[in-house]
Design a protein around this motif. Sequence first.
Motif, mmCIF file in Angstrom:
data_model
loop_
_atom_site.group_PDB
_atom_site.id
_atom_site.type_symbol
_atom_site.label_atom_id
_atom_site.label_comp_id
_atom_site.label_asym_id
_atom_site.label_seq_id
_atom_site.Cartn_x
_atom_site.Cartn_y
_atom_site.Cartn_z
ATOM 1 N N UNK A 4 0.830 -1.209 0.000
ATOM 2 C CA UNK A 4 0.000 0.000 0.000
ATOM 3 C C UNK A 4 0.867 1.263 0.000
ATOM 4 N N UNK A 5 1.935 1.237 0.798
ATOM 5 C CA UNK A 5 2.836 2.391 0.868
ATOM 6 C C UNK A 5 3.580 2.568 -0.450
ATOM 7 N N UNK A 28 -8.282 12.094 -15.424
ATOM 8 C CA UNK A 28 -7.621 11.325 -16.482
ATOM 9 C C UNK A 28 -7.869 9.821 -16.368
ATOM 10 N N UNK A 29 -7.965 9.336 -15.144
ATOM 11 C CA UNK A 29 -8.098 7.898 -14.921
ATOM 12 C C UNK A 29 -9.549 7.433 -14.846
ATOM 13 N N UNK A 30 -10.463 8.365 -14.582
ATOM 14 C CA UNK A 30 -11.859 7.985 -14.406
ATOM 15 C C UNK A 30 -12.136 7.365 -13.051
ATOM 16 N N UNK A 31 -11.215 7.558 -12.119
ATOM 17 C CA UNK A 31 -11.361 7.022 -10.764
ATOM 18 C C UNK A 31 -11.759 8.170 -9.851
ATOM 19 N N UNK A 32 -12.734 7.944 -9.005
ATOM 20 C CA UNK A 32 -13.220 9.016 -8.147
ATOM 21 C C UNK A 32 -12.116 9.535 -7.230
ATOM 22 N N UNK A 33 -12.245 10.801 -6.860
ATOM 23 C CA UNK A 33 -11.273 11.402 -5.958
ATOM 24 C C UNK A 33 -11.268 10.691 -4.609
ATOM 25 N N UNK A 34 -12.441 10.248 -4.172
ATOM 26 C CA UNK A 34 -12.492 9.566 -2.870
ATOM 27 C C UNK A 34 -11.763 8.220 -2.935
ATOM 28 N N UNK A 35 -11.911 7.496 -4.045
ATOM 29 C CA UNK A 35 -11.182 6.221 -4.193
ATOM 30 C C UNK A 35 -9.684 6.464 -4.244
ATOM 31 N N UNK A 36 -9.269 7.475 -5.025
ATOM 32 C CA UNK A 36 -7.847 7.812 -5.074
ATOM 33 C C UNK A 36 -7.337 8.229 -3.698
ATOM 34 N N UNK A 37 -8.150 8.985 -2.989
ATOM 35 C CA UNK A 37 -7.770 9.424 -1.647
ATOM 36 C C UNK A 37 -7.521 8.250 -0.704
ATOM 37 N N UNK A 40 -4.257 6.668 -1.735
ATOM 38 C CA UNK A 40 -3.131 7.506 -1.349
ATOM 39 C C UNK A 40 -2.929 7.516 0.170
ATOM 40 N N UNK A 41 -4.012 7.339 0.922
ATOM 41 C CA UNK A 41 -3.920 7.283 2.385
ATOM 42 C C UNK A 41 -3.563 5.875 2.869
ATOM 43 N N UNK A 42 -3.329 4.974 1.923
ATOM 44 C CA UNK A 42 -2.933 3.592 2.212
ATOM 45 C C UNK A 42 -4.014 2.833 2.972
ATOM 46 N N UNK A 43 -5.261 3.231 2.767
ATOM 47 C CA UNK A 43 -6.380 2.541 3.405
ATOM 48 C C UNK A 43 -6.947 1.447 2.503
ATOM 49 N N UNK A 44 -6.796 1.624 1.181
ATOM 50 C CA UNK A 44 -7.273 0.634 0.213
ATOM 51 C C UNK A 44 -6.157 0.256 -0.738
ATOM 52 N N UNK A 45 -6.165 -0.988 -1.146
ATOM 53 C CA UNK A 45 -5.254 -1.472 -2.168
ATOM 54 C C UNK A 45 -6.044 -1.491 -3.478
#
Length: 105
Positions: A4-5, A28-37, A40-45
Motif C-alpha cells: 500500500x505504501x 484522467x483515470x476515471x477514478x473518483x477522488x475519494x477512491x484515489x484518496x 493515497x492514504x494507504x487505506x485501500x489497495x
Amino acid sequence: MQVEKYIADKITSLCEKRDISKYRLSQLSGISQSSLGRIMAQKNLPSLITLEKICAALGVTLSQFFQEGNSENLTEEQEEVLRIWNDLNINEQETVMSMLRGLRK
C-alpha cells in the motif's frame, strides 16, 4: 516495504514528475477522488483494473510502475534517455514524442 505504501508513494512521485494534481489524475483515470484518496492514504489497495487506469493516466505501464532501477539490458545511452524522460512532465514528454515521431519519417 508494504504494498500500500509503495503504490501510494509511486503514484505521488509520478504525479509530481508529470505535474499532475490528484484532481487531474482522477479526471484522467476515471477514478473518483475519494477512491484515489483512500489509495493515497494507504487505506485501500487498488484492484488491477484500477491500477491499470492510474498507470495509463500517468503514461506508464504496470511493468514500469513496479520496476525498480534500470533494466540490465539497456545501454548507457538508453539508461540516460530513460533518466531524462522520467524527469520530464507530461507536456514535455508529449513534445519529445512529437519530435521523435517526426524523425522517423
